[in-house]
Motif scaffolding. Structure first.
Motif, mmCIF file in Angstrom:
data_model
loop_
_atom_site.group_PDB
_atom_site.id
_atom_site.type_symbol
_atom_site.label_atom_id
_atom_site.label_comp_id
_atom_site.label_asym_id
_atom_site.label_seq_id
_atom_site.Cartn_x
_atom_site.Cartn_y
_atom_site.Cartn_z
ATOM 1 N N UNK A 138 -95.788 -33.339 70.814
ATOM 2 C CA UNK A 138 -94.542 -33.740 70.165
ATOM 3 C C UNK A 138 -94.511 -33.380 68.692
ATOM 4 N N UNK A 139 -93.286 -33.103 68.182
ATOM 5 C CA UNK A 139 -93.095 -32.739 66.777
ATOM 6 C C UNK A 139 -92.041 -33.644 66.151
ATOM 7 N N UNK A 140 -92.248 -33.988 64.900
ATOM 8 C CA UNK A 140 -91.221 -34.633 64.079
ATOM 9 C C UNK A 140 -91.288 -34.019 62.689
ATOM 10 N N UNK A 141 -90.148 -33.596 62.174
ATOM 11 C CA UNK A 141 -90.089 -33.057 60.805
ATOM 12 C C UNK A 141 -89.040 -33.855 60.035
ATOM 13 N N UNK B 229 -99.370 -34.146 59.214
ATOM 14 C CA UNK B 229 -100.152 -35.148 59.936
ATOM 15 C C UNK B 229 -100.369 -34.607 61.343
ATOM 16 N N UNK B 230 -101.540 -33.960 61.527
ATOM 17 C CA UNK B 230 -101.830 -33.258 62.771
ATOM 18 C C UNK B 230 -103.045 -33.862 63.474
ATOM 19 N N UNK B 231 -103.084 -33.810 64.806
ATOM 20 C CA UNK B 231 -104.297 -34.197 65.527
ATOM 21 C C UNK B 231 -105.368 -33.134 65.320
ATOM 22 N N UNK C 169 -104.076 -24.609 63.471
ATOM 23 C CA UNK C 169 -102.780 -23.917 63.347
ATOM 24 C C UNK C 169 -101.953 -24.456 62.177
ATOM 25 N N UNK C 170 -102.545 -25.317 61.352
ATOM 26 C CA UNK C 170 -101.799 -25.878 60.218
ATOM 27 C C UNK C 170 -101.328 -24.786 59.267
ATOM 28 N N UNK D 93 -95.108 -34.275 61.405
ATOM 29 C CA UNK D 93 -95.973 -35.106 62.249
ATOM 30 C C UNK D 93 -96.041 -34.477 63.625
ATOM 31 N N UNK D 94 -97.261 -34.189 64.065
ATOM 32 C CA UNK D 94 -97.482 -33.609 65.394
ATOM 33 C C UNK D 94 -98.425 -34.529 66.149
#
Length: 304
Positions: free
Chosen positions: A26-29, A42-44, A50-51, A70-71
């Motif tokens: 999931x993505x939120x921007x 904010x990545x797992x 891939x940041x 946020x991913x």
């Protein structure tokens, strides 16, 4: 080109082709106004590699704004036969007690949150790491950026409409201010000549007065007064700045910084107009202008 706001939100999700673990990415921007392009991720751990690619994709599409990305990786649906793990739940409760000891104001976990967290703990053995997310993530993230730009364009169109209304109101104020200056000069001249006539009438010995010198002084004072209250230059600059703002809004794109500079210039000219005011009406117009400029400044702060 559209006018873009710096405020917007977009979200999306994707599943890889080989998804035996039934995971969803999931993505939120979220985007808010900022003087520069400020990116926060904010990545797992599975997507840390891939940041830099995500960062470059944003840099290629956006020029200003504070962007928070946020991913997250989660199960798209419960796995059949899954059971509640009492040991995992006890571990969560122990951790919660420690947190509450340090932060008494923190909210306790709900039943749903406990079940979700313990399920994640059971599945945190690197299953998501085993999935190749890169291609699917890049494609989905690109779609999310496009959605964000569309949201920013929609908000930008609203801001442009507000600014267009304020510009027309300012043009109207400039138009009303122009004729007030000659009228003020004529009014001052009439009062001056009235006092001049009264002085001559009350003088017992006009022969002893140097009428020519007094007349020259009177003309000099009237001229100085006319120059002091002349705001033709300020009105012309106001009109020019408004024309430039209108042109920028039609052009679109990354125009926020240029608009911010022009708003400062509008405010300076409106202040000068007020300081040269020769009538209550001109003072009122100057105040009206400053209110309109301040309202424009609030909108411009959100334009990319």
């Amino acid at each position: 080109m559209a006018v873009y706001s710096m405020t917007g939100f977009a979200s999306g999700q994707v599943e890889p082709q080989d998804n035996a673990e039934q995971l969803t990415l999931g993505f939120e921007i979220r985007s808010v106004n900022s003087r520069f392009l400020d990116l926060v991720f904010k990545l797992p751990e599975a997507l840390k590699s891939v940041e830099s690619q995500f960062r470059q994709m944003l840099v290629d599409e956006l020029s200003r704004g504070k962007i928070e990305v946020r991913v997250f990786v989660r199960q798209s649906r419960p796995i059949a036969g899954s059971v509640v793990d009492s040991a995992a739940i006890q571990h969560l409760l122990n951790q919660q007690e420690m947190v509450l000891a340090w932060m008494p104001q923190a909210r306790a976990l709900s039943v749903a949150e406990v079940i979700e967290l313990q399920a994640r703990m059971k599945g945190s053995d690197g299953a998501e790491d085993a999935i190749e997310w890169s291609d699917a993530a890049a494609k989905a993230f690109g779609q999310c950026i496009a959605q964000l730009k569309a949201a920013r364009a929609t908000e930008g169109a609203r801001l442009k409409a507000v600014l267009d209304d304020k510009i027309e109101a300012l043009r109207d104020a400039v138009h009303k201010a122009g004729p007030l200056i000659p009228a003020a000069v004529e009014q001052h001249k009439a009062k001056f000549m009235e006092r001049w006539s009264e002085m001559l009438a009350s003088s017992k010995d006009t022969a002893s007065l140097d009428l020519q010198a007094m007349e020259q002084r009177a003309i000099a004072e009237l001229t100085a007064y006319a120059i002091r209250i002349d705001v033709a230059e300020e009105l012309a600059r106001l009109q020019a700045h408004l024309d430039e703002i209108t042109s920028l809004l039609k052009k679109g794109g990354a125009i926020g910084k240029r608009l911010d500079f022009l708003i400062q210039e509008l405010h300076r000219e409106a202040n000068t107009l007020g300081s040269k005011s020769a009538s209550l009406e001109l003072s009122r117009i100057s105040m009206e202008m400053k209110v309109l400029v301040e309202q424009m400044r609030e909108q411009v702060q959100n334009i990319e």
